[in-house]
Design a protein around this motif. Structure first.
Motif, PDB file in Angstrom:
ATOM      1  N   LEU A 175       3.619   4.799   3.736  1.00 39.72           N
ATOM      2  CA  LEU A 175       4.230   4.815   4.582  1.00 39.72           C
ATOM      3  C   LEU A 175       2.585   5.451   5.227  1.00 39.72           C
ATOM      4  O   LEU A 175       1.922   5.033   6.424  1.00 39.72           O
ATOM      5  N   GLU A 176       1.459   6.058   4.243  1.00 38.88           N
ATOM      6  CA  GLU A 176      -0.269   6.447   4.328  1.00 38.88           C
ATOM      7  C   GLU A 176      -0.271   4.911   5.282  1.00 38.88           C
ATOM      8  O   GLU A 176      -0.891   5.086   6.123  1.00 38.88           O
ATOM      9  N   LYS A 177      -0.395   3.889   4.434  1.00 37.76           N
ATOM     10  CA  LYS A 177      -1.464   2.705   4.888  1.00 37.76           C
ATOM     11  C   LYS A 177      -0.332   1.957   6.809  1.00 37.76           C
ATOM     12  O   LYS A 177      -0.605   1.946   7.033  1.00 37.76           O
ATOM     13  N   LEU A 178       0.936   2.319   6.325  1.00 38.27           N
ATOM     14  CA  LEU A 178       1.355   1.888   8.088  1.00 38.27           C
ATOM     15  C   LEU A 178       1.120   2.545   9.168  1.00 38.27           C
ATOM     16  O   LEU A 178       0.983   2.106   9.808  1.00 38.27           O
ATOM     17  N   VAL A 202      -2.072   4.423   9.579  1.00 45.23           N
ATOM     18  CA  VAL A 202      -3.259   4.029   9.674  1.00 45.23           C
ATOM     19  C   VAL A 202      -3.337   2.585  10.374  1.00 45.23           C
ATOM     20  O   VAL A 202      -3.746   2.831  11.235  1.00 45.23           O
ATOM     21  N   GLN A 203      -2.451   1.357   9.903  1.00 45.03           N
ATOM     22  CA  GLN A 203      -2.328   0.658  10.458  1.00 45.03           C
ATOM     23  C   GLN A 203      -2.105   0.755  11.952  1.00 45.03           C
ATOM     24  O   GLN A 203      -2.713   0.378  13.355  1.00 45.03           O
ATOM     25  N   SER A 204      -0.772   1.317  11.884  1.00 47.92           N
ATOM     26  CA  SER A 204      -0.484   1.683  13.345  1.00 47.92           C
ATOM     27  C   SER A 204      -1.850   2.399  14.215  1.00 47.92           C
ATOM     28  O   SER A 204      -1.604   2.147  15.562  1.00 47.92           O
ATOM     29  N   SER A 205      -2.581   3.574  13.597  1.00 50.11           N
ATOM     30  CA  SER A 205      -3.703   4.161  14.120  1.00 50.11           C
ATOM     31  C   SER A 205      -4.503   3.120  15.004  1.00 50.11           C
ATOM     32  O   SER A 205      -5.306   3.055  15.667  1.00 50.11           O
ATOM     33  N   PHE A 206      -4.707   2.715  14.428  1.00 44.92           N
ATOM     34  CA  PHE A 206      -5.564   0.806  14.331  1.00 44.92           C
ATOM     35  C   PHE A 206      -5.567   0.361  15.373  1.00 44.92           C
ATOM     36  O   PHE A 206      -6.175  -0.359  16.478  1.00 44.92           O
ATOM     37  N   GLN A 207      -3.670   0.008  15.408  1.00 46.68           N
ATOM     38  CA  GLN A 207      -3.248  -0.640  16.533  1.00 46.68           C
ATOM     39  C   GLN A 207      -3.352  -0.220  18.054  1.00 46.68           C
ATOM     40  O   GLN A 207      -3.437  -0.565  19.534  1.00 46.68           O
ATOM     41  N   LEU A 208      -2.835   1.081  18.096  1.00 46.74           N
ATOM     42  CA  LEU A 208      -3.046   1.712  19.281  1.00 46.74           C
ATOM     43  C   LEU A 208      -4.155   2.720  20.015  1.00 46.74           C
ATOM     44  O   LEU A 208      -4.170   2.876  20.785  1.00 46.74           O
ATOM     45  N   LEU A 209      -4.998   3.008  18.799  1.00 48.11           N
ATOM     46  CA  LEU A 209      -6.256   3.530  19.050  1.00 48.11           C
ATOM     47  C   LEU A 209      -6.215   4.660  19.978  1.00 48.11           C
ATOM     48  O   LEU A 209      -7.464   4.482  21.381  1.00 48.11           O
ATOM     49  N   ILE A 231       3.566   3.724  25.271  1.00 46.63           N
ATOM     50  CA  ILE A 231       2.900   2.833  24.363  1.00 46.63           C
ATOM     51  C   ILE A 231       3.514   2.778  22.701  1.00 46.63           C
ATOM     52  O   ILE A 231       3.117   4.199  22.025  1.00 46.63           O
ATOM     53  N   THR A 232       4.283   2.640  22.416  1.00 43.50           N
ATOM     54  CA  THR A 232       4.731   2.531  21.291  1.00 43.50           C
ATOM     55  C   THR A 232       4.535   1.424  19.937  1.00 43.50           C
ATOM     56  O   THR A 232       4.768   0.129  20.221  1.00 43.50           O
ATOM     57  N   ILE A 233       3.981   1.382  18.524  1.00 44.79           N
ATOM     58  CA  ILE A 233       3.713   0.886  18.226  1.00 44.79           C
ATOM     59  C   ILE A 233       4.947   0.800  16.666  1.00 44.79           C
ATOM     60  O   ILE A 233       5.260   1.790  16.034  1.00 44.79           O
ATOM     61  N   SER A 234       5.821  -0.090  16.520  1.00 46.66           N
ATOM     62  CA  SER A 234       7.113  -0.187  15.461  1.00 46.66           C
ATOM     63  C   SER A 234       6.254  -1.259  14.736  1.00 46.66           C
ATOM     64  O   SER A 234       5.547  -1.775  14.120  1.00 46.66           O
ATOM     65  N   ASN A 235       6.509  -0.200  13.122  1.00 44.44           N
ATOM     66  CA  ASN A 235       6.125  -0.209  11.802  1.00 44.44           C
ATOM     67  C   ASN A 235       6.648   0.422  10.952  1.00 44.44           C
ATOM     68  O   ASN A 235       6.776   0.742   9.673  1.00 44.44           O
ATOM     69  N   THR A 236       8.429  -0.326  11.421  1.00 44.84           N
ATOM     70  CA  THR A 236       9.314   0.227  10.748  1.00 44.84           C
ATOM     71  C   THR A 236       9.276  -1.202   9.972  1.00 44.84           C
ATOM     72  O   THR A 236       8.862  -1.979   9.967  1.00 44.84           O
ATOM     73  N   LEU A 237      10.298  -0.500   8.362  1.00 43.82           N
ATOM     74  CA  LEU A 237      10.561  -1.894   7.024  1.00 43.82           C
ATOM     75  C   LEU A 237      11.095  -3.492   8.169  1.00 43.82           C
ATOM     76  O   LEU A 237      11.364  -4.275   8.158  1.00 43.82           O
TER      77      LEU A 237
END
Length: 132
Positions: free
Chosen positions: A22-25, A27-34, A96-102
């Motif tokens: 979850l933490e990695k997801l 962080v990754q989404s934060s980098f995508q959204l900026l 803007i929504t970044i979907s990082n669900t499984l």
């Protein structure tokens, strides 16, 4: 594909591994959204776990980008109960929504594997010029 979807439900049962994921997801989404201010949308049962990760996420984001991040769990939205896990990340006005669900990640893998599956099932296409 349906077998893989059933296996997704088992991922969140290993609490330590799921917490790390979850933490990695996030962080990754934060980098995508900026964006400077964001909301995390998660399952109700993951809310306390996600809230415990937000300080680490903010620190990781600041360390990598040099910018501060204000992140919190969405006050009124959550993922459906039948969701296998993961998160969605959106900006404050939810435009803007970044979907990082499984499930979203499984769909992404399935789409990426389609050309290989197609070639395995039907053979090489003689009309295709590029093999990328």
């Amino acid at each position: 594909m349906s077998a893989a979807q059933k296996e997704l439900l088992k991922i969140s049962q290993d609490k330590d591994a799921y917490k790390s994921m979850l933490e990695k997801l996030i962080v990754q989404s934060s980098f995508q959204l900026l964006e400077d201010k964001v909301y995390v949308i998660c399952r109700e049962c993951d809310k306390s776990t996600v809230e415990g990760l937000l300080d680490n996420v903010e620190a990781a984001y600041k360390g990598a980008t040099g910018k501060s991040l204000s992140i919190s769990v969405h006050p009124s939205k959550s993922l459906p109960k039948d969701c296998a896990g993961g998160i969605n990340l959106c900006n404050i006005n939810e435009s803007i929504t970044i979907s990082n669900t499984l499930e979203a990640r499984l769909d992404m893998l399935a789409k990426a594997g389609l050309p290989q599956m197609r070639e395995t099932l039907f053979g090489s296409n003689p009309n295709r010029k590029f093999r990328d």
